[in-house]
Design an enzyme around this catalytic site. Sequence first.
Site, short mmCIF file in Angstrom:
data_model
loop_
_atom_site.label_atom_id
_atom_site.label_comp_id
_atom_site.label_asym_id
_atom_site.label_seq_id
_atom_site.Cartn_x
_atom_site.Cartn_y
_atom_site.Cartn_z
CG HIS A 279 31.93 39.93 53.03
ND1 HIS A 279 30.91 39.95 52.12
CD2 HIS A 279 32.29 38.65 53.19
CE1 HIS A 279 30.67 38.70 51.74
NE2 HIS A 279 31.48 37.90 52.37
CG HIS B 149 43.81 43.07 47.81
ND1 HIS B 149 43.43 42.12 46.90
CD2 HIS B 149 44.86 43.72 47.24
CE1 HIS B 149 44.19 42.21 45.81
NE2 HIS B 149 45.07 43.17 46.01
N GLY B 150 45.28 42.31 51.38
CA GLY B 150 46.67 42.07 51.78
C GLY B 150 46.88 40.65 52.26
CB SER C 74 43.40 38.81 44.08
OG SER C 74 43.03 38.49 45.37
N GLY D 63 37.83 38.97 34.49
CA GLY D 63 36.98 39.79 35.36
C GLY D 63 35.97 40.63 34.62
NE ARG E 270 34.86 41.41 48.88
CZ ARG E 270 34.22 40.27 49.09
NH1 ARG E 270 32.95 40.30 49.45
NH2 ARG E 270 34.81 39.13 48.96
CG ASP F 132 40.96 48.72 43.01
OD1 ASP F 132 39.92 48.34 43.59
OD2 ASP F 132 41.72 47.95 42.39
N GLY G 213 43.40 46.41 44.48
CA GLY G 213 43.96 45.55 43.43
C GLY G 213 44.93 46.33 42.54
P1 ADP Z 1 37.64 40.15 47.07
O1 ADP Z 1 37.02 41.30 46.37
O2 ADP Z 1 37.06 38.84 46.67
O3 ADP Z 1 37.70 40.35 48.54
P2 ADP Z 1 40.43 40.85 46.92
O4 ADP Z 1 40.19 41.72 48.10
O5 ADP Z 1 41.57 39.93 47.00
O6 ADP Z 1 39.15 40.05 46.53
O7 ADP Z 1 40.67 41.75 45.64
C1 ADP Z 1 39.95 42.93 45.45
C2 ADP Z 1 40.45 43.54 44.17
O8 ADP Z 1 40.12 42.73 43.07
C3 ADP Z 1 39.81 44.87 43.85
O9 ADP Z 1 40.49 45.91 44.48
C4 ADP Z 1 39.89 44.96 42.34
O10 ADP Z 1 41.10 45.57 41.92
C5 ADP Z 1 39.97 43.54 41.91
N1 ADP Z 1 38.76 43.11 41.22
C6 ADP Z 1 37.59 42.73 41.73
N2 ADP Z 1 36.73 42.37 40.76
C7 ADP Z 1 37.40 42.54 39.59
C8 ADP Z 1 37.08 42.34 38.21
N3 ADP Z 1 35.88 41.89 37.86
N4 ADP Z 1 38.02 42.61 37.29
C9 ADP Z 1 39.25 43.06 37.65
N5 ADP Z 1 39.60 43.27 38.93
C10 ADP Z 1 38.69 43.03 39.88
MG MG Z 2 38.69 41.93 49.40
#
Ligand code: ADP
Ligand code: MG
Length: 600
Positions: free
Chosen positions: A223, A415-416, A458, A499, A556, A569, A571
Amino acid sequence: MTKTKKLINNPDSIIFEMVEGFLGAHPHLVTRHGQTGRALVAVDGPREGKVGIVIGGGSGHEPAFLGYVGRGLADAVAVGNVFASPSPEPILEATRAADGGAGVLYLYGNYSGDVMNFDMAAEEAAAEGIAVRTVVVTDDVASAPTERAHERRGIAGDFFVFKIAGAAADRMASLEEVVAVAEKANRSTFTMGVALGSCSLPQTLKPNFSIGEDEMEIGMGIHGEPGIGREPLESADSVTDKLLDRIFAELTLSPGDEVAVLVNGLGSTSLMELYLLHRRTKQRLDEKKVQIYHSFVGEYVTSLEMAGASITLLKLDEELKTLLDHPCHTAALQVGSVTSGQRVSRSSGPEHRASSTHPGRRSESAGEGAAQGERPGGEVTPQIFRAMFRNVAAAILARKDWLSELDGVIGDGDHGVTMALGWAAVDRALDEVTAEEDIEAVCKRMAKAFLDAVGASSGPLYATAFLRAGASASGRIGLDAAALVAFLEAAAAGIRERGKAEPGDKTMVDAWVPAAEAASRALREGGSALACLKAAARGAEEGMNATAKIAARKGRSSKLGERSLGHIDPGAASTFVMLSAMAEALEQELSSSSGAASGE
Ligand code: ADP
Ligand code: MG
């Protein structure tokens, strides 16, 4: 920045259209199952008494994962959005489709988003009486050191693990046996990749990362997650040597050993180049007097249009050789010839499902006889509650590009996009809320809408937050300051529970925990609901900014370690956007509804 070119109609319907295209091309192999349109099942895979194999993951890796559904391989697949795990609902549909009464095995690459969504589906499947086991693929040598091999990502090695487990299940092995052989295949599979050029999401049409004209990145994830180092581009032979040296450091091979080789293109690397990599791979194996039992050269697990390749070795024994040779018939892989099986005959489909709580139904704890007026309310009336979350949806949409950019730096850049999809669904779900629904019921609606729309990490994290927060306000029709603080605390606790991240791991927990603490402090000081929410937003902002100073340990970006320093970060950033939008809406609603002072 110039946009990349893609043959698409509408980025929002790209998954639906891809699935439709796939089904139209392979009607004799695969069909849809269930309501989401994202669960596909092999027409003659699942059958009575056979262990069901369910695979899945984000899209953008074609032919993975849907290309591996068919007789002798996977029985069903759950299809996620681009680079985002499918949500629990399609996984559950795939589970029901694959179930032949002997249990179901989930196989997918090790990413926290996939783990959380598949785990949520497994919990629901268990409640329906389907025994589910999970083996996550962890073949990417670059993504964690040997002593933490179980934390590694799953990349092209998915292919071997799926093939082996699918064959064992087709030979009617028991669930325990299929799990054991899938684990053995995973332990024996090692991959190293190299990226030469970026890929771009259909929604953004922007490169997911930048890489210099003369550079390559060893160990980059599928990715675009950063690998172990940027280096000047070298010849095919020396790149192959670099990749193999890392694999040989993990996989001890002695003269006489046999391996299967997969030279996998990531999306825009020519087959000609892949054969050069295979040529050198064979030379190196010949030197070691290691026999290649079978080779696969081509695109097996891609990364949209990323340039680059990976090399995977699977060390074989007699059992693995037999299973590798076992016939299968899928869109992406055909081995031998298969005799057509019988579809599982028992009724399967949504009506089969044990009914779960309808999100719109008022929670039991509200008390069936309780009239609306008797249920506790507060400054945050039902209307204001909805307005707060509508404003979150608007704010997330407005900050969508920023959130994706943050995620592009330390994650996979979705994420966005993911949050915008989820919140648009929440916004639509809020339209359906009826006047007598309590906070818990509204939160259940939001959780279901969010989860069904997004998957990724998320999805389960925020959905669990909504569910726990809603439960904290069970029976209430509105929130006063104390109930609002309890609501935020429950959301934070839900995210930690789902998480398993701790403060300091550089995730959204680092924004939620200080937000909840700040809100509770404001409450102790006698603050109003608005004062508490504003304090939460400030706490989230401070927490978000502090994430730049820590190295990621969860999700990730944890694979980056120190290289995530200096970046906030994503999230944590979306948490800040969310809480500030809630506070902003509350302030606006209070001042417009009363015309009086906000109470701060
Ligand atoms: P992905 O990682 O599946 O691409 P997103 O990009 O939507 O999902 O979200 C990424 C965010 O998810 C990270 O920036 C982090 O804040 C949050 N995140 C990832 N894993 C965890 C976890 N185990 N516990 C809490 N937050 C997490
Ligand atoms: Mg992501």
